[in-house]
Design a protein around this motif. Structure first.
Motif, mmCIF file in Angstrom:
data_model
loop_
_atom_site.group_PDB
_atom_site.id
_atom_site.type_symbol
_atom_site.label_atom_id
_atom_site.label_comp_id
_atom_site.label_asym_id
_atom_site.label_seq_id
_atom_site.Cartn_x
_atom_site.Cartn_y
_atom_site.Cartn_z
ATOM 1 N N GLY A 169 5.252 -8.279 -10.385
ATOM 2 C CA GLY A 169 5.748 -6.985 -10.821
ATOM 3 C C GLY A 169 7.219 -6.730 -10.580
ATOM 4 N N GLY A 170 7.981 -7.750 -10.227
ATOM 5 C CA GLY A 170 9.403 -7.550 -9.983
ATOM 6 C C GLY A 170 9.683 -7.039 -8.586
ATOM 7 N N TRP A 171 10.970 -6.830 -8.286
ATOM 8 C CA TRP A 171 11.392 -6.476 -6.935
ATOM 9 C C TRP A 171 10.820 -5.136 -6.476
ATOM 10 C CZ3 TRP A 171 14.010 -1.948 -6.075
ATOM 11 C CH2 TRP A 171 14.579 -1.317 -7.188
ATOM 12 N N SER A 172 10.618 -4.204 -7.407
ATOM 13 C CA SER A 172 10.135 -2.875 -7.017
ATOM 14 C C SER A 172 8.728 -2.902 -6.442
ATOM 15 C CB SER A 172 10.189 -1.922 -8.217
ATOM 16 O OG SER A 172 9.373 -2.392 -9.272
ATOM 17 N N ALA A 173 7.946 -3.933 -6.777
ATOM 18 C CA ALA A 173 6.581 -4.025 -6.258
ATOM 19 C C ALA A 173 6.568 -4.143 -4.743
ATOM 20 C CB ALA A 173 5.870 -5.222 -6.887
ATOM 21 N N ILE A 174 7.643 -4.682 -4.164
ATOM 22 C CA ILE A 174 7.731 -4.813 -2.708
ATOM 23 C C ILE A 174 7.711 -3.442 -2.036
ATOM 24 C CG2 ILE A 174 9.346 -5.462 -0.863
ATOM 25 C CD1 ILE A 174 10.078 -7.866 -2.560
ATOM 26 N N PHE A 175 8.291 -2.453 -2.699
ATOM 27 C CA PHE A 175 8.337 -1.116 -2.122
ATOM 28 C C PHE A 175 7.078 -0.310 -2.459
ATOM 29 C CE2 PHE A 175 12.728 -2.514 -2.421
ATOM 30 C CZ PHE A 175 13.170 -2.255 -1.130
ATOM 31 N N TYR A 176 6.486 -0.555 -3.603
ATOM 32 C CA TYR A 176 5.236 0.137 -3.938
ATOM 33 C C TYR A 176 4.123 -0.205 -2.949
ATOM 34 C CZ TYR A 176 6.868 1.815 -8.511
ATOM 35 O OH TYR A 176 7.535 2.474 -9.516
ATOM 36 N N VAL A 177 4.120 -1.432 -2.438
ATOM 37 C CA VAL A 177 3.043 -1.863 -1.547
ATOM 38 C C VAL A 177 3.068 -1.103 -0.222
ATOM 39 C CG1 VAL A 177 4.183 -3.739 -0.280
ATOM 40 C CG2 VAL A 177 1.758 -3.943 -0.881
ATOM 41 N N ASN A 178 4.207 -0.475 0.101
ATOM 42 C CA ASN A 178 4.282 0.297 1.341
ATOM 43 C C ASN A 178 3.467 1.590 1.283
ATOM 44 O OD1 ASN A 178 5.985 -1.497 2.653
ATOM 45 N ND2 ASN A 178 7.845 -0.486 1.934
ATOM 46 N N LEU A 179 3.144 2.064 0.092
ATOM 47 C CA LEU A 179 2.454 3.358 -0.037
ATOM 48 C C LEU A 179 1.068 3.350 0.604
ATOM 49 C CD1 LEU A 179 3.461 4.372 -3.689
ATOM 50 C CD2 LEU A 179 4.604 4.903 -1.527
ATOM 51 N N PRO A 180 0.170 2.424 0.276
ATOM 52 C CA PRO A 180 -1.137 2.456 0.939
ATOM 53 C C PRO A 180 -1.057 2.144 2.424
ATOM 54 C CG PRO A 180 -0.926 0.503 -0.451
ATOM 55 C CD PRO A 180 0.223 1.393 -0.775
#
Length: 400
Positions: A169-180
Motif C-alpha cells: 500500500g505504499g509508504w502511508s500504510a506504515i502509519f495506518y497500521v498504528n491506528l489499531p
C-alpha cells in the motif's frame, strides 16, 4: 509516608504484569514506526518528490523533537500522573500517524513527524515510570527485560513489516497500521493500569540530585553509547543493503531481522542476569559482543551473502540487548521511586542523542571513504573503538 506523597505505594495491588502488557503495546508502536519508515524512505521520496535532505529531516525532526520534549514530559508524568501522560502520548501518536498517512506534501510530513516526536516523548518515560512504580525491586530487572524485548520485537518486525506494507500500500500504510495498535494500547491502559504520581514539580535541584549518583551517570553514558552504535549500524546496514547491494524493501527487511530480532531474546536474558548478578556482568558481556559484531562488520563487502551478514550482525543485537537492559535497570534503581518518570526521560534523552550522534558520525565517516565499502569499514571500526573505550565504565555499576 503520606498517602498523597507517592501514590504508587497504595496502588501496587493490581498485577504489575497487566500494567507491563498495556504499556508494552503502546511502546512497541514507536519501535515499529522507526525502523519501518527507514525501509519506506525510497517510496516516500518518489511519491512526494522528496530529496535526500527531506528524508533526513523526516527522521531527524522526530528524533530532535523527542529529545527536546523528553525531560518536560517525564516531569509532567511524575507530577500529574504517569497513566494520564501515557494515554495522551498514545492517543496523540495514533492521531498524528493518521494525519501523516493522509499528507500529500513532504513539508507537512516533516512538521507532523516533529509533533509525533513530542507525543512519543510523552509515551516513553511514562511507560517506564509506570513499570518502575508497579514492580518491586526484586522483579524490576526482569520486567525491564520483558519491556525491552517487546520494544525490540517492534524494531525487529519494523523492517520486514515495512517492506510488506510498502509493497502492498505504499509508504502511508506504515502509519495506518498504528491506528489499531494505538486503540488497543488505550483500551488496555484504561482497563488495567492505575494512576501513579509523585506530585513534585520539576526543579533544577531535583534534576541535579537525580544525576548525582555515579551509578545513574554511568548508566546514562552506557545507554548513549549503545544507542549510538545500534542506530548508526542500522543506518549503515540500510544503505548497504538497499543502495550498495540493490535489494528490494522486503528482502532488505528480511536481512535486517537477525540483528534486530535477537534483541527480543537478549533483552529478557539481560533482565534475568541483572536480577541475579547485578548490572556489571550483562553490561560487560554486552559491550564485548557489540565490539565483536562491529569488528565483524568490517569484513562485509558487495559480495557478502545473507548468512555472512547475519553472522556479523547477530552479536550486535545480542550485546545491545544485554547492555541496554543492564544500564537501564541501573538508572532506574539509582533514582528515587518518586522521580521514576524523570529518570526514564533522562534515559530516553541519552538514547535519542546517542542515536543522533551515531548516525551523524558514522554517516560522515561513510561519506568520507574512498568508496562505500571502505567508508563502512572505517565507520564500524570507529564505533567498535568507542564501545571498547566505554567498557571500563561497566565496572562502576554496582548490584542493587
Amino acid at each position: 509516608m503520606p498517602k498523597d506523597k507517592y501514590v504508587n505505594t497504595v496502588e501496587r495491588t493490581r498485577s504489575p504484569w497487566l500494567t507491563l502488557a498495556a504499556v508494552a503495546v503502546g511502546s512497541v508502536m514507536t519501535g515499529v514506526d522507526g525502523t519501518a519508515l527507514t525501509i519506506a524512505g525510497p517510496d516516500l521520496a518518489v511519491d512526494l518528490g522528496a530529496s535526500i535532505t527531506d528524508l533526513q529531516w523526516v527522521a531527524n525532526a522526530y528524533l530532535l523533537a523527542t529529545a527536546l520534549a523528553l525531560l518536560p514530559a517525564g516531569a509532567l508524568a511524575d507530577r500529574y500522573g504517569r497513566r494520564a501522560v501515557f494515554l495522551c502520548g498514545v492517543a496523540g501518536f495514533t492521531l498524528t500517524s493518521l494525519a501523516i498517512a493522509l499528507s500529500g506534501q513532504v513539508w507537512l510530513v516533516i512538521a507532523l513527524r516533529a509533533l509525533q516526536g513530542v507525543f512519543s516523548a510523552m509515551l516513553q518515560p511514562a511507560a517506564l515510570g509506570l513499570i518502575r512504580a508497579g514492580f518491586p525491586a526484586r522483579t524490576l530487572g526482569p520486567a525491564i527485560g520483558v519491556w525491552s524485548a517487546v520494544a525490540a520485537l517492534g524494531l525487529a518486525a519494523g523492517p520486514l513489516l515495512g517492506g510488506l506494507l510498502v509493497a502492498a500500500g505504499g509508504w502511508s500504510a506504515i502509519f495506518y497500521v498504528n491506528l489499531p495498535v494505538g486503540l488497543l494500547a488505550i483500551g488496555l491502559t484504561l482497563t488495567f493500569v492505575r494512576e501513579s504520581r509523585s506530585g513534585q514539580a520539576l526543579r533544577v535541584r531535583t534534576v541535579l540530585n537525580l544525576v548525582r549518583p555515579r551509578q545513574f551517570r554511568v548508566g546514562v553514558a552506557l545507554v548513549a553509547v549503545n544507542f549510538g552504535a545500534l542506530f548508526g549500524v542500522l543506518f549503515l546496514l540500510t544503505l548497504y543493503l538497499q543502495t550498495h547491494k540493490s535489494l528490494d524493501p522486503v528482502t532488505a527487511g528480511l536481512w535486517l531481522v537477525p540483528v534486530t530480532g535477537v534483541v527480543v531474546l537478549s533483552a529478557p536474558l539481560g533482565g534475568l542476569l541483572t536480577r541475579r548478578h547485578g548490572p556489571l556482568p550483562p553490561a560487560s558481556a554486552g559491550l564485548l559482543l557489540l565490539a565483536v559484531g562491529l569488528g565483524a562488520m568490517a569484513t562485509l563487502d558487495l559480495h557478502s551473502g545473507a548468512a555472512q551478514v547475519a553472522l556479523a550482525t547477530v552479536p550486535l543485537g545480542l550485546g545491545g540487548g544485554l547492555a541496554l537492559v543492564a544500564a537501564t535497570e541501573a538508572i532506574l534503581a539509582a533514582a528515587p521511586p518518586a522521580e521514576a518518570g524523570l529518570a526514564s526521560a533522562v534515559q530516553q534523552v541519552a538514547g535519542q542523542l546517542g542515536g543522533l550522534a551515531g548516525i551523524a558520525v558514522l554517516g560522515s565517516i561513510l561519506a568520507g571513504g574512498r568508496d562505500f565499502t571502505h567508508g563502512m569499514h572505517l565507520a564500524v571500526l570507529v564505533a567498535a573503538a568507542a564501545v571498547i573505550l566505554s567498557a571500563p565504565l561497566a565496572v562502576l555499576l554496582r548490584r542493587h
